[in-house]
Design a protein around this motif. Structure first.
Motif, PDB file in Angstrom:
ATOM      1  N   GLN A 103       3.563  -1.454 -19.079  1.00 27.09           N
ATOM      2  CA  GLN A 103       3.410  -2.520 -19.121  1.00 27.09           C
ATOM      3  C   GLN A 103       2.457  -3.423 -18.794  1.00 27.09           C
ATOM      4  OE1 GLN A 103       6.509  -6.113 -18.553  1.00 27.09           O
ATOM      5  NE2 GLN A 103       7.785  -4.344 -17.121  1.00 27.09           N
ATOM      6  N   GLY A 104       1.552  -2.294 -19.151  1.00 25.37           N
ATOM      7  CA  GLY A 104      -0.063  -2.439 -18.744  1.00 25.37           C
ATOM      8  C   GLY A 104      -0.882  -1.744 -16.838  1.00 25.37           C
ATOM      9  N   LEU A 105       0.676  -1.695 -16.397  1.00 21.67           N
ATOM     10  CA  LEU A 105       0.589  -1.612 -15.189  1.00 21.67           C
ATOM     11  C   LEU A 105       0.152   1.050 -15.358  1.00 21.67           C
ATOM     12  CD1 LEU A 105       3.290  -3.841 -12.853  1.00 21.67           C
ATOM     13  CD2 LEU A 105       1.103  -3.384 -13.550  1.00 21.67           C
ATOM     14  N   GLN A 106      -0.100   0.836 -16.164  1.00 24.78           N
ATOM     15  CA  GLN A 106      -0.353   2.707 -16.328  1.00 24.78           C
ATOM     16  C   GLN A 106      -1.345   3.206 -15.585  1.00 24.78           C
ATOM     17  OE1 GLN A 106      -0.793   0.632 -18.502  1.00 24.78           O
ATOM     18  NE2 GLN A 106      -2.508   1.260 -19.739  1.00 24.78           N
ATOM     19  N   ALA A 107      -2.349   2.353 -14.925  1.00 24.47           N
ATOM     20  CA  ALA A 107      -3.482   3.070 -13.516  1.00 24.47           C
ATOM     21  C   ALA A 107      -2.991   2.824 -12.770  1.00 24.47           C
ATOM     22  CB  ALA A 107      -4.187   1.035 -13.684  1.00 24.47           C
ATOM     23  N   LEU A 108      -1.627   2.465 -12.113  1.00 27.43           N
ATOM     24  CA  LEU A 108      -0.875   2.350 -11.445  1.00 27.43           C
ATOM     25  C   LEU A 108       0.102   4.126 -11.021  1.00 27.43           C
ATOM     26  CD1 LEU A 108       0.236  -1.483 -10.197  1.00 27.43           C
ATOM     27  CD2 LEU A 108      -1.498  -0.514  -9.450  1.00 27.43           C
ATOM     28  N   GLY A 109       0.033   4.426 -12.111  1.00 30.13           N
ATOM     29  CA  GLY A 109       1.732   5.753 -11.908  1.00 30.13           C
ATOM     30  C   GLY A 109       2.617   5.597 -12.527  1.00 30.13           C
ATOM     31  N   PHE A 110       3.285   6.587 -13.090  1.00 27.05           N
ATOM     32  CA  PHE A 110       4.729   6.175 -13.511  1.00 27.05           C
ATOM     33  C   PHE A 110       5.439   5.353 -12.285  1.00 27.05           C
ATOM     34  CE2 PHE A 110       9.406   7.208 -14.069  1.00 27.05           C
ATOM     35  CZ  PHE A 110       9.636   6.914 -15.498  1.00 27.05           C
ATOM     36  N   GLU A 111       5.441   6.309 -10.752  1.00 25.17           N
ATOM     37  CA  GLU A 111       6.181   5.571  -9.853  1.00 25.17           C
ATOM     38  C   GLU A 111       6.648   4.448  -9.298  1.00 25.17           C
ATOM     39  OE1 GLU A 111       7.935   7.571  -5.658  1.00 25.17           O
ATOM     40  OE2 GLU A 111       7.067   8.490  -7.141  1.00 25.17           O
ATOM     41  N   ALA A 112       4.938   4.031  -9.006  1.00 25.27           N
ATOM     42  CA  ALA A 112       3.962   2.987  -8.526  1.00 25.27           C
ATOM     43  C   ALA A 112       4.553   1.812  -9.064  1.00 25.27           C
ATOM     44  CB  ALA A 112       2.779   3.474  -7.965  1.00 25.27           C
ATOM     45  N   ALA A 113       4.333   1.837 -10.916  1.00 29.49           N
ATOM     46  CA  ALA A 113       4.798   0.609 -11.418  1.00 29.49           C
ATOM     47  C   ALA A 113       5.944   0.193 -11.873  1.00 29.49           C
ATOM     48  CB  ALA A 113       4.332   0.977 -12.761  1.00 29.49           C
ATOM     49  N   GLU A 114       7.038   1.382 -11.274  1.00 32.08           N
ATOM     50  CA  GLU A 114       8.585   0.884 -12.440  1.00 32.08           C
ATOM     51  C   GLU A 114       8.731   0.353 -10.888  1.00 32.08           C
ATOM     52  OE1 GLU A 114      11.048   3.757 -12.750  1.00 32.08           O
ATOM     53  OE2 GLU A 114      10.740   4.287 -14.839  1.00 32.08           O
ATOM     54  N   ARG A 115       8.145   0.741  -9.021  1.00 28.96           N
ATOM     55  CA  ARG A 115       8.604   0.410  -8.159  1.00 28.96           C
ATOM     56  C   ARG A 115       7.724  -0.986  -7.669  1.00 28.96           C
ATOM     57  NH1 ARG A 115       7.700   4.922  -3.188  1.00 28.96           N
ATOM     58  NH2 ARG A 115       9.079   2.899  -2.116  1.00 28.96           N
ATOM     59  N   ILE A 116       6.750  -1.540  -8.146  1.00 31.08           N
ATOM     60  CA  ILE A 116       6.170  -3.006  -8.577  1.00 31.08           C
ATOM     61  C   ILE A 116       7.214  -3.623  -8.497  1.00 31.08           C
ATOM     62  CG2 ILE A 116       4.210  -4.588  -8.500  1.00 31.08           C
ATOM     63  CD1 ILE A 116       2.703  -2.149  -7.567  1.00 31.08           C
ATOM     64  N   GLU A 117       7.355  -3.258 -10.194  1.00 35.96           N
ATOM     65  CA  GLU A 117       8.207  -4.247 -10.871  1.00 35.96           C
ATOM     66  C   GLU A 117       9.543  -4.120 -10.434  1.00 35.96           C
ATOM     67  OE1 GLU A 117       9.054  -3.049 -15.677  1.00 35.96           O
ATOM     68  OE2 GLU A 117       6.357  -1.525 -15.384  1.00 35.96           O
ATOM     69  N   GLN A 157       1.112  -1.254  -0.525  1.00 39.15           N
ATOM     70  CA  GLN A 157       0.224   0.223   0.211  1.00 39.15           C
ATOM     71  C   GLN A 157       1.043   1.441  -0.617  1.00 39.15           C
ATOM     72  OE1 GLN A 157      -0.065  -1.590   2.629  1.00 39.15           O
ATOM     73  NE2 GLN A 157       0.084  -1.082   4.499  1.00 39.15           N
ATOM     74  N   HIS A 158       2.334   1.049   0.457  1.00 44.78           N
ATOM     75  CA  HIS A 158       3.035   2.693   0.737  1.00 44.78           C
ATOM     76  C   HIS A 158       3.639   2.863  -0.810  1.00 44.78           C
ATOM     77  CE1 HIS A 158       5.378  -0.943   0.584  1.00 44.78           C
ATOM     78  NE2 HIS A 158       6.695  -0.774   0.244  1.00 44.78           N
ATOM     79  N   LEU A 159       3.561   2.071  -1.921  1.00 46.70           N
ATOM     80  CA  LEU A 159       3.454   2.034  -2.984  1.00 46.70           C
ATOM     81  C   LEU A 159       2.811   2.702  -3.657  1.00 46.70           C
ATOM     82  CD1 LEU A 159       5.800  -1.336  -4.307  1.00 46.70           C
ATOM     83  CD2 LEU A 159       6.678   0.868  -3.144  1.00 46.70           C
ATOM     84  N   LEU A 160       1.351   2.327  -3.745  1.00 42.89           N
ATOM     85  CA  LEU A 160      -0.073   2.938  -4.203  1.00 42.89           C
ATOM     86  C   LEU A 160      -0.130   4.816  -4.135  1.00 42.89           C
ATOM     87  CD1 LEU A 160      -1.870  -0.490  -4.014  1.00 42.89           C
ATOM     88  CD2 LEU A 160      -0.447   0.446  -5.462  1.00 42.89           C
ATOM     89  N   PRO A 161      -1.151   5.333  -5.047  1.00 45.56           N
ATOM     90  CA  PRO A 161      -1.274   5.931  -5.151  1.00 45.56           C
ATOM     91  C   PRO A 161      -3.193   5.968  -4.235  1.00 45.56           C
ATOM     92  CG  PRO A 161      -1.762   5.444  -7.681  1.00 45.56           C
ATOM     93  CD  PRO A 161      -0.749   4.451  -6.412  1.00 45.56           C
ATOM     94  N   ALA A 162      -2.928   7.123  -3.932  1.00 46.61           N
ATOM     95  CA  ALA A 162      -4.511   7.531  -2.947  1.00 46.61           C
ATOM     96  C   ALA A 162      -5.934   6.434  -3.340  1.00 46.61           C
ATOM     97  CB  ALA A 162      -4.702   8.855  -1.623  1.00 46.61           C
ATOM     98  N   ASP A 163      -5.681   7.027  -4.630  1.00 48.66           N
ATOM     99  CA  ASP A 163      -7.021   7.531  -5.120  1.00 48.66           C
ATOM    100  C   ASP A 163      -6.740   5.961  -5.927  1.00 48.66           C
ATOM    101  OD1 ASP A 163      -4.519   7.920  -7.812  1.00 48.66           O
ATOM    102  OD2 ASP A 163      -5.636   8.220  -8.717  1.00 48.66           O
ATOM    103  N   LEU A 164      -6.406   5.644  -6.159  1.00 47.01           N
ATOM    104  CA  LEU A 164      -6.322   3.739  -6.580  1.00 47.01           C
ATOM    105  C   LEU A 164      -6.271   2.729  -5.728  1.00 47.01           C
ATOM    106  CD1 LEU A 164      -5.805   2.087  -8.897  1.00 47.01           C
ATOM    107  CD2 LEU A 164      -3.033   1.119  -7.874  1.00 47.01           C
ATOM    108  N   ILE A 165      -5.876   3.104  -4.454  1.00 41.44           N
ATOM    109  CA  ILE A 165      -6.093   2.594  -3.082  1.00 41.44           C
ATOM    110  C   ILE A 165      -8.364   2.493  -2.958  1.00 41.44           C
ATOM    111  CG2 ILE A 165      -6.034   2.322  -0.634  1.00 41.44           C
ATOM    112  CD1 ILE A 165      -3.725   2.646  -1.155  1.00 41.44           C
ATOM    113  N   SER A 166      -8.602   4.209  -2.999  1.00 37.87           N
ATOM    114  CA  SER A 166      -9.720   4.543  -3.616  1.00 37.87           C
ATOM    115  C   SER A 166     -10.700   3.062  -4.049  1.00 37.87           C
ATOM    116  CB  SER A 166     -10.792   5.753  -2.679  1.00 37.87           C
ATOM    117  OG  SER A 166      -9.639   6.539  -4.486  1.00 37.87           O
ATOM    118  N   LYS A 167     -10.286   3.254  -5.299  1.00 44.39           N
ATOM    119  CA  LYS A 167     -10.596   2.798  -6.209  1.00 44.39           C
ATOM    120  C   LYS A 167     -10.386   0.892  -6.068  1.00 44.39           C
ATOM    121  CE  LYS A 167      -9.697   5.628  -9.737  1.00 44.39           C
ATOM    122  NZ  LYS A 167      -9.041   5.804 -10.858  1.00 44.39           N
TER     123      LYS A 167
END
Length: 633
Positions: A399-413, A329-339
C-alpha cells in the motif's frame, strides 16, 4: 408633554446642546408601539439612516434606534405640513445620514409593508411616522465617508462599533454572560470582592507594567493577576471569593494576546482541586445552556498533561478533529529511523490524516503543496528532522509503505488502521520528558487540518468539546522569553510558584528530582482553546519557603518580596484552591470569534497600541522630572 413636543423644531447649533427633549417611545424595544394608537403624537430619538426622495415634496428616511438594531420609516410630505412648518421638510432633507436627531410626528399605519428585517436592522413594518418636526442633536461631518462598504480602521474604533452590528452584539453578549455568571456565583455562595490594581513588583512569572510615583525610587506594579490577594483573602475568613479582574502583562503580543485583559477569578478555602473543578463545570454548563441552548456533558473528560502531549502534541488539544498521535519507533527499522532524524535513540510519532469529506482528493498534491508553502516550511526545517510522508495506495506494494519494510508496514496497518487514500506522517523527536505547550507534530496536526478545512477536503469541527488537562510538571526549564522567578536552579514554576505538589510522593521528590514533581494544577480546555487554569495552592509557609529557596534557588532579596504572603500563610491559613478563566477568550469561543479583539470594546493592536487615543504616549520632560525618570543613554 404637548408643550415639550411642540418645541421640537429645527434648531441652530446652540439648540443642539440645550436640554434633550424627552422621548415618548423607545425604538430599542420591539413592543415600542404596541399600546400606541394611530394618530398619536410621538417623539423619538435615534440616528438618520437610508433615505429616498420620490419628489421634492415627498421624502422617506429610516430612523434607527439608539442601539441601531431597529428602525422605523419617517415620511416627510411638504404639502401636508402647515405653511409655517414647511421648513421642517427642507431641514430633514438636508441632514446627512448618521445624524443623531429627535423626531416628532404622528404615528400612522404603514400600508406598504416591507420585509421584517433589512440586513442587521429589524424594521417596524406596520407603522410609520408622519413628520411634524426634527431637531438635529449633532451633525455627522461630510469629510467622514461612511457607506455600507466603508471599512474603518482601529483609529476610528467608535465608527467600527457604530457601523458593525456584529461587534456591538458581541459586547452585549459579553455583558449578558457576565450578569449570568454573577447570578450563578451568588447562588453558589461566592462573594464578589475587588482587589487592588496598584500592587508591587513580585516575580510571579510574567513581565509586569511599572507605575512610577513621585516618591523617588518607588513604583507600583500593575497586577499580573489577583493571585496573591485572593490567597490572602482565603486566610482572612472569606470562604468563596470571585471577581472579574483586570490583569496586566507586559509580554510579547503573540497568539492573540492583549497587554490588559479580563479574567473571572475565583478562590475557595477548605477545598481542593475537585471542589474547584466541580464549580467551574457547573458555571460552564449553566452559561452554555442559558446563552447557547447547548447541553454540555454532566462530567467533563480529563486527561493528564502527558497524555495530551503524547496523543495530540498539545497541552490544549482539540479532541473534535481526531488524528491522534501514536508512538511507533518500536515498529520501525533502524535504517528508516536514521533517515528521518540524526537524533540518537529518538522517539518517532505517527499520525494519520483521512480526507473523509472528499475521498477523491489528491492527498499527495495536497500535502506537497502544504509543505512547500511558507507555513509548511516551518515543519520541513525542523532541526530534529523533517516529517516523513507516506500516502496509502492500494495499487502499490504494501500500500505504498514499502520503505518501511514488510513487517513494519503490516504492523502499522494493523495498529493504526490505515486505509487506501490515507496520509501517514512520521516525526522524530528527542527521547525526553515533555515540556512546553506543544510538539512539532502536534503543531503540524493542527496546521494540516486547518488547511484541509480551508480547501474543503474535511468539514470544520462542530460543537463544543470541554476537557480538563491535569498533572502538569510543577517546574519547567527556564524559558528565554519569560522572566520566571529569577532563581539560579535553571527552573521556573510551570504556572506560578504557589502551586502545590499533587501527592505526598511528589513532595518527597522535591529534593530528589524536582523536574519529576507533578503539580496539583488543572487547565480547562474547550475546542483547543485554553480557557483558564487553576491549582491547589501551597498553604504552608515552610513549604512555600522551601520551594522558593531550595528548589527555585531564589535570592533572599527575591524571597523577601513575598514576605507579606509568607506571613499570611504562617498565620494559620487554611487549605485553598482556585482558578482564573480568561473572560475575553470565553466570550470569543462562545460566539465563534478567532480573535479576542472582536469581543473587547477598545482592544490594543498587535503592537500593544490603542490607535484611537494614541497610547502609549511619550512622556513630557515635566512628567519625567515629576516621576524622577530619565531616558537611558
Amino acid at each position: 408633554m404637548v408643550e415639550l413636543l411642540q418645541t421640537v423644531i429645527e434648531g441652530d447649533a446652540s439648540d443642539r446642546i440645550s436640554q434633550l427633549p424627552e422621548e415618548t417611545h423607545d425604538l430599542t424595544s420591539a413592543t415600542a408601539f404596541s399600546s400606541c394608537k394611530h394618530g398619536a403624537i410621538v417623539l423619538l430619538h435615534g440616528y438618520l439612516g437610508s433615505s429616498a426622495s420620490l419628489s421634492k415634496n415627498l421624502y422617506f428616511v429610516q430612523l434607527l434606534g439608539k442601539d441601531r438594531a431597529r428602525s422605523i420609516q419617517v415620511v416627510s410630505s411638504k404639502t401636508s405640513l402647515a405653511e409655517k412648518d414647511a421648513s421642517v421638510h427642507e431641514s430633514i432633507r438636508r441632514l446627512p445620514m448618521h445624524t443623531p436627531v429627535a423626531v416628532r410626528g404622528l404615528l400612522r399605519e404603514r400600508k406598504q409593508q416591507p420585509d421584517h428585517a433589512s440586513g442587521d436592522v429589524e424594521i417596524f413594518t406596520r407603522v410609520e411616522i408622519d413628520l411634524l418636526g426634527v431637531r438635529p442633536l449633532n451633525e455627522f461631518p461630510s469629510d467622514i465617508i461612511a457607506t455600507p462598504d466603508t471599512v474603518f480602521g482601529p483609529e476610528q474604533r467608535h465608527l467600527q462599533l457604530r457601523s458593525n452590528a456584529e461587534l456591538r452584539e458581541a459586547l452585549l453578549i459579553r455583558s449578558q454572560v457576565g450578569m449570568f455568571l454573577r447570578d450563578r456565583l451568588r447562588d453558589l455562595g461566592f462573594a464578589e470582592i475587588e482587589t487592588p490594581l496598584l500592587f508591587k513588583s513580585t516575580p510571579e512569572g510574567a513581565r509586569e507594567f511599572i507605575v512610577p510615583t513621585r516618591r523617588k525610587g518607588f513604583a507600583y506594579a500593575l497586577p499580573q493577576s489577583p493571585q496573591q490577594f485572593k490567597q490572602i483573602l482565603m486566610a482572612s475568613g472569606i470562604s468563596r471569593y470571585y471577581q472579574f479582574a483586570r490583569c496586566f502583562r507586559d509580554e510579547d503580543l503573540r497568539a492573540d494576546r492583549q497587554p490588559e485583559f479580563t479574567q473571572l477569578d475565583l478562590e475557595m478555602s477548605f477545598t481542593g482541586s475537585e471542589g474547584v473543578m466541580n464549580v467551574i463545570e457547573d458555571l460552564i454548563r449553566f452559561i452554555w445552556s442559558k446563552c447557547l441552548r447547548d447541553n454540555l456533558p454532566d462530567v467533563f473528560p480529563r486527561m493528564t498533561y502527558g497524555e495530551a502531549m503524547s496523543q495530540y502534541g498539545s497541552d490544549k488539544p482539540d479532541t473534535r478533529i481526531g488524528m491522534r498521535i501514536s508512538r511507533i519507533q518500536h515498529l520501525l527499522p533502524a535504517d528508516l529511523i536514521s533517515k528521518l532524524t540524526s537524533l540518537q535513540d529518538p522517539i518517532v510519532d505517527a499520525l494519520v490524516f483521512r480526507p473523509e469529506t472528499n475521498p477523491n482528493m489528491d492527498v499527495r498534491n495536497f500535502v506537497t503543496d502544504f509543505l512547500a508553502s511558507p507555513e509548511g516550511n516551518l515543519f520541513v526545517d525542523n532541526p530534529e528532522g523533517a516529517p516523513g510522508i507516506f500516502v496509502l495506495d492500494a495499487t502499490k506494494p504494501l500500500q505504498g509503505l514499502q520503505a518501511l519494510g514488510f513487517e513494519a508496514a503490516e504492523r502499522i496497518e494493523d495498529e493504526l488502521q490505515v486505509q487506501d487514500g490515507d496520509l501517514l506522517i512520521l516525526q522524530a523527536r528527542q527521547n525526553q520528558a515533555f515540556s512546553g505547550g506543544s510538539t512539532p507534530l502536534g503543531n503540524l496536526r493542527l496546521a494540516l487540518h486547518a488547511a484541509a478545512v480551508r480547501e474543503g477536503h474535511v468539514d470544520p469541527p462542530m460543537g463544543f468539546a470541554p476537557l480538563w488537562v491535569t498533572d502538569f510538571p510543577l517546574f519547567s526549564p527556564v524559558s528565554l522569553t519569560e522572566p520566571g522567578q529569577g532563581g539560579k536552579a535553571g527552573l521556573a514554576a510551570t504556572h506560578h510558584p504557589f502551586t502545590s505538589p499533587k501527592t505526598s510522593e511528589d513532595i518527597d521528590m522535591l529534593m530528589v528530582d524536582p523536574t519529576r514533581v507533578i503539580g496539583d494544577h488543572y487547565d480547562l480546555v474547550i475546542n483547543g482553546v485554553e480557557l483558564g487554569g487553576g491549582s491547589r495552592r501551597i498553604h504552608n509557609a515552610e513549604m512555600q519557603t522551601l520551594v522558593m529557596r531550595d528548589i527555585l534557588r531564589m535570592s533572599p532579596e527575591r524571597i523577601a518580596e513575598f514576605s507579606h504572603l509568607l506571613e499570611v500563610l504562617r498565620a494559620g491559613c487554611p487549605p485553598h484552591a482556585g482558578i482564573a478563566l480568561g473572560f475575553d477568550r470565553l466570550i470569543a469561543l462562545m460566539i465563534g470569534k478567532t480573535s479576542v479583539r472582536d469581543v473587547i470594546a477598545f482592544p490594543k493592536t498587535g503592537k500593544g497600541e490603542d490607535a484611537l487615543v494614541n497610547s502609549p504616549a511619550l512622556l513630557s520632560k515635566e512628567a519625567l522630572q515629576t516621576y524622577h525618570l530619565q531616558y537611558r543613554q
